[in-house]
Enzyme design. Sequence first.
Site, PDB file in Angstrom:
ATOM      1  N   ARG A   1      -0.464   4.992  11.997  1.00 16.87           N
ATOM      2  CA  ARG A   1       0.785   4.532  13.113  1.00 16.87           C
ATOM      3  C   ARG A   1       0.308   4.843  14.323  1.00 16.87           C
ATOM      4  NH1 ARG A   1       5.458   2.779  10.440  1.00 16.87           N
ATOM      5  NH2 ARG A   1       4.804   2.691   8.152  1.00 16.87           N
TER       6      ARG A   1
ATOM      7  N   ARG B   1       0.976  -1.088  -0.039  1.00 14.79           N
ATOM      8  CA  ARG B   1      -0.048   0.032   0.058  1.00 14.79           C
ATOM      9  C   ARG B   1       0.701   1.206  -0.113  1.00 14.79           C
ATOM     10  NH1 ARG B   1      -3.251   0.207   4.789  1.00 14.79           N
ATOM     11  NH2 ARG B   1      -4.437   1.844   3.859  1.00 14.79           N
TER      12      ARG B   1
ATOM     13  N   LYS C   1       3.800  -7.240  12.026  1.00 16.13           N
ATOM     14  CA  LYS C   1       3.152  -7.404  10.574  1.00 16.13           C
ATOM     15  C   LYS C   1       3.304  -8.742   9.984  1.00 16.13           C
ATOM     16  CE  LYS C   1       1.916  -5.136   6.489  1.00 16.13           C
ATOM     17  NZ  LYS C   1       1.204  -3.991   5.854  1.00 16.13           N
TER      18      LYS C   1
HETATM   19  C1  BTN Z   1       0.539  -3.874   2.323  1.00 14.61           C
HETATM   20  O1  BTN Z   1       0.264  -4.135   3.485  1.00 14.61           O
HETATM   21  O2  BTN Z   1       1.261  -2.913   1.905  1.00 14.61           O
HETATM   22  C2  BTN Z   1      -0.379  -4.635   0.955  1.00 14.61           C
HETATM   23  C3  BTN Z   1       0.748  -5.578   0.612  1.00 14.61           C
HETATM   24  C4  BTN Z   1      -0.063  -6.527  -0.624  1.00 14.61           C
HETATM   25  C5  BTN Z   1       0.794  -7.696  -1.163  1.00 14.61           C
HETATM   26  C6  BTN Z   1       0.094  -8.258  -2.102  1.00 14.61           C
HETATM   27  S1  BTN Z   1       1.004  -9.654  -2.584  1.00 14.61           S
HETATM   28  C7  BTN Z   1       0.127 -10.165  -3.823  1.00 14.61           C
HETATM   29  C8  BTN Z   1      -0.650  -8.935  -4.443  1.00 14.61           C
HETATM   30  N1  BTN Z   1       0.501  -8.528  -5.411  1.00 14.61           N
HETATM   31  C9  BTN Z   1       1.121  -7.355  -5.154  1.00 14.61           C
HETATM   32  O3  BTN Z   1       1.799  -6.737  -5.995  1.00 14.61           O
HETATM   33  N2  BTN Z   1       0.640  -6.820  -3.949  1.00 14.61           N
HETATM   34  C10 BTN Z   1      -0.620  -7.852  -3.411  1.00 14.61           C
END
Ligand code: BTN
Length: 332
Positions: free
Chosen positions: A330, A129, A195
Amino acid sequence: MSFENTTSTANKVLQLLADGECHSGQQLGAMLKITRSAIWKIIHEIKSRYSIPVESVAGKGYRIIGGLNLLHQKTLVNFVEQENFTALNQFILLNSIDSTNNYLEQFIVKGNKTRIACFAEQQTQGKGRRGRTWISPYGHNIYHSLLWSFNKDPGEILGLSIAIGVAVAKTLKNYGVDTGLGLKWPNDIYYENKKLGGVLIEFRASAHDCCYVIIGVGINTHLSEETINSIEQPCTTLKQILNKNVDRNRLAGLLLNELIMTLNEFDQQGLQPFLPRWQELDILQNKSVSLQLQNQQITGIMRGISPRGELLLARNEKIENYLSGEVSVRLV
Ligand code: BTN
């Protein structure tokens, strides 16, 4: 339903080496009907392209210490209930891809009802994100995206990210994580303040009564100490939590099953049934938090979520609502 499974020769060699045993170049070559020198080249490719430490044992051959638990379509799909699996048009297992979310973009065809599940062994440009990178080494963790179409106005599905967070937490519970799980608004998956997984949902509006979502889920099953230390925020893996290797096919299958059930429930009943489940998992309740908005940072006390899934923040003696996706939270 159609299946797709991209299998290169390198992938076939990896599947043979996945058991962690020693295999000679001659034996591997014979199985794949290629020469020993072709095997040697492939081993180099595996090492450089996938960063997998394949060891050469003098006089014996090659091995991957500790082996690898690769994804297998049939094994994975066994963990998905038949009635849920038939909701999909396509199931795709990829070896290496930039991002499973990016990959599914191409399947969005305006007006078509589309439901496609995709898993990958590796992402070379995994997205987190707020433009962050999601570290996605080969053969570890879960990298999953699900493309889903809704016959709804885009405004009606904004709370979906809350429901998806609940679904991922439920999957982890079903896998065997009994205590310590929590959610950080809107859907970061935590285990004891570290996390464990994340969700990236990308909305694509098509018409006023039809929209598409690409739901991306990453769950850490195994990361090296070095990788864990390189990530800016405290994080953990399922292997650390459960103190044993993770069955990635079971975890991936349970995840897909839970997501499909969640999407059906959300489609019929909206966010309502998920609100109490989310509240039980909320790790920020009544905590002092800092919110990163587009151009400013503000602080306040977390007061849970609204029936639409917005974050409720007590600030200046008022409760303010913030929409999922606008901000990152946060603890302060
Ligand atoms: C986050 O917490 O920042 C979100 C992470 C999301 C990761 C997943 S892995 C499968 C899908 N493809 C990506 O490029 N991102 C999500």
